[in-house]
Design a protein around this motif. Structure first.
Motif, short mmCIF file in Angstrom:
data_model
loop_
_atom_site.label_atom_id
_atom_site.label_comp_id
_atom_site.label_asym_id
_atom_site.label_seq_id
_atom_site.Cartn_x
_atom_site.Cartn_y
_atom_site.Cartn_z
N VAL A 1 5.60 -5.28 -8.60
CA VAL A 1 6.23 -4.14 -9.27
C VAL A 1 7.38 -3.65 -8.39
O VAL A 1 7.26 -3.58 -7.18
CB VAL A 1 5.20 -3.01 -9.50
N TRP B 1 3.24 4.37 -1.09
CA TRP B 1 3.42 5.26 -2.23
C TRP B 1 4.82 5.86 -2.15
O TRP B 1 5.36 6.04 -1.06
CB TRP B 1 2.38 6.39 -2.20
N LYS C 1 0.82 -1.22 0.00
CA LYS C 1 0.00 0.00 0.00
C LYS C 1 0.85 1.27 0.00
O LYS C 1 0.32 2.36 0.06
CB LYS C 1 -0.93 0.00 1.22
N ALA D 1 8.21 5.33 -11.36
CA ALA D 1 7.31 4.73 -12.35
C ALA D 1 7.14 5.60 -13.59
O ALA D 1 6.60 5.17 -14.60
CB ALA D 1 5.94 4.48 -11.72
N LEU D 2 7.63 6.84 -13.50
CA LEU D 2 7.51 7.72 -14.66
C LEU D 2 8.85 7.89 -15.37
O LEU D 2 8.97 7.60 -16.55
CB LEU D 2 6.95 9.09 -14.23
N CYS D 3 9.88 8.33 -14.65
CA CYS D 3 11.14 8.66 -15.31
C CYS D 3 12.23 7.62 -15.08
O CYS D 3 13.29 7.67 -15.69
CB CYS D 3 11.64 10.04 -14.88
N GLY D 4 11.99 6.67 -14.18
CA GLY D 4 12.98 5.60 -13.97
C GLY D 4 14.10 5.95 -13.01
O GLY D 4 14.98 5.12 -12.76
N ALA E 1 6.99 12.96 -9.47
CA ALA E 1 5.80 12.11 -9.60
C ALA E 1 5.64 11.27 -8.33
O ALA E 1 6.62 10.94 -7.66
CB ALA E 1 5.95 11.20 -10.81
N ARG E 2 4.39 10.97 -8.00
CA ARG E 2 4.12 10.06 -6.88
C ARG E 2 3.51 8.81 -7.46
O ARG E 2 2.76 8.89 -8.44
CB ARG E 2 3.13 10.72 -5.91
N TYR E 3 3.82 7.66 -6.91
CA TYR E 3 3.27 6.44 -7.51
C TYR E 3 3.03 5.35 -6.49
O TYR E 3 3.71 5.24 -5.48
CB TYR E 3 4.18 5.93 -8.63
N SER E 4 2.03 4.53 -6.79
CA SER E 4 1.71 3.37 -5.96
C SER E 4 2.56 2.20 -6.43
O SER E 4 3.13 2.24 -7.53
CB SER E 4 0.23 3.03 -6.06
N VAL E 5 2.66 1.18 -5.61
CA VAL E 5 3.50 0.03 -5.97
C VAL E 5 2.70 -1.27 -5.80
O VAL E 5 2.70 -1.86 -4.73
CB VAL E 5 4.76 -0.02 -5.10
N PRO E 6 2.00 -1.68 -6.86
CA PRO E 6 1.24 -2.93 -6.74
C PRO E 6 2.18 -4.12 -6.58
O PRO E 6 3.37 -4.01 -6.88
CB PRO E 6 0.49 -3.03 -8.07
N GLU E 7 1.61 -5.19 -6.12
CA GLU E 7 2.36 -6.43 -5.94
C GLU E 7 3.10 -6.80 -7.24
O GLU E 7 2.55 -6.68 -8.32
CB GLU E 7 1.34 -7.52 -5.61
#
Ligand code: ZN
Lengths: 134, 105
Positions: free
Chosen positions: A116, A100, A98, A122-125, A108-114
């Protein structure tokens, strides 16, 4: 340049904020900080009874790294017990499903699903990312 | 894996649309073959539940990652459950800028 923090995935975070000694005489010492990943290592090895190989795979770290985390938690527990010091659970370098992250490079802010990898943006690496504490 | 960028128009120079459920268009990029399509959002003017409908659409399309400006609580919950990665971007950009950024990463 400082080495970027390696983040470790945690399946089950501790269900407590800390432990405090009771029934002892005298002052309680400085709290010992128990990192989430240390708690996880202890649970996998000594509660679930996994061998270090399996436990390190579950946590996504190398075996020597696992051994280091495990050593560290054993030492901290002993220290807390012997010196009657409270234990506090702190986030450390752990992340969960859960969680972020925020990227220091592109914001960028991003979630991390199982399944991943959360350690890269998740945007620029970029690997300069930080956990947004829940 | 497919990535969706919410877009205000149906071409690369369109502005990035920061709404998720009510975005005008979806730019769908397929990492496997580089295919790029723009799909119109039929729920953009829906009375309610656009976030939920669009989340379901993402799952139907096999999208693994969605780049938008804001996800409502229902959309967040659904996307979490279906293991779709959410990326929140607050800057003003064109679709092309964001697309280049994920291609390079
Ligand atoms: Zn980034």
């Amino acid at each position: 340049m400082a080495r970027p923090r390696r983040l470790r995935k945690i399946v089950a975070p501790p269900r407590f904020k800390g432990y405090r000694p009771h029934g002892h005489q005298g002052l309680t010492g400085k709290p010992v900080e128990l990192l989430y990943e240390e708690y996880e290592a202890l649970k996998l090895a000594d509660y679930d009874g996994l061998d270090h190989q399996a436990a390190s795979q579950l946590m996504g770290v190398s075996r020597p790294t696992f051994a280091r985390i495990y050593q560290s938690v054993r030492k901290k527990l002993a220290l807390a017990l012997v010196e009657t010091r409270p234990l506090v659970a702190v986030y450390g370098n752990a992340w969960m499903d859960k969680s972020w992250f925020v990227c220091n490079s592109c914001k960028a802010r991003y979630s991390v699903p199982e399944g991943v990898d959360g350690s890269r943006c998740a945007l620029c690496g970029s690997s300069s990312v930080e956990l947004i504490e829940p | 894996m497919k990535t969706v960028i919410t877009a205000a128009g149906n071409n690369l120079s369109a502005a990035f649309d920061k709404r998720f459920g009510r975005a005008a268009w979806f730019c769908v990029y397929d990492h496997a073959n580089g295919a790029l399509v723009f799909e119109k959002n039929d729920f953009a003017d829906a009375q309610g539940g656009a976030g939920t409908k669009v989340s379901e659409l993402m799952v139907e399309w096999g999208v693994g990652k969605v780049i938008s400006g804001d996800f409502g609580p229902k959309a967040k919950d659904l996307l979490d459950r279906f293991k779709v990665q959410m990326v929140v971007v607050e800057e003003d950009a064109t679709v092309e800028t964001l697309l280049e950024r994920i291609k390079k990463s």
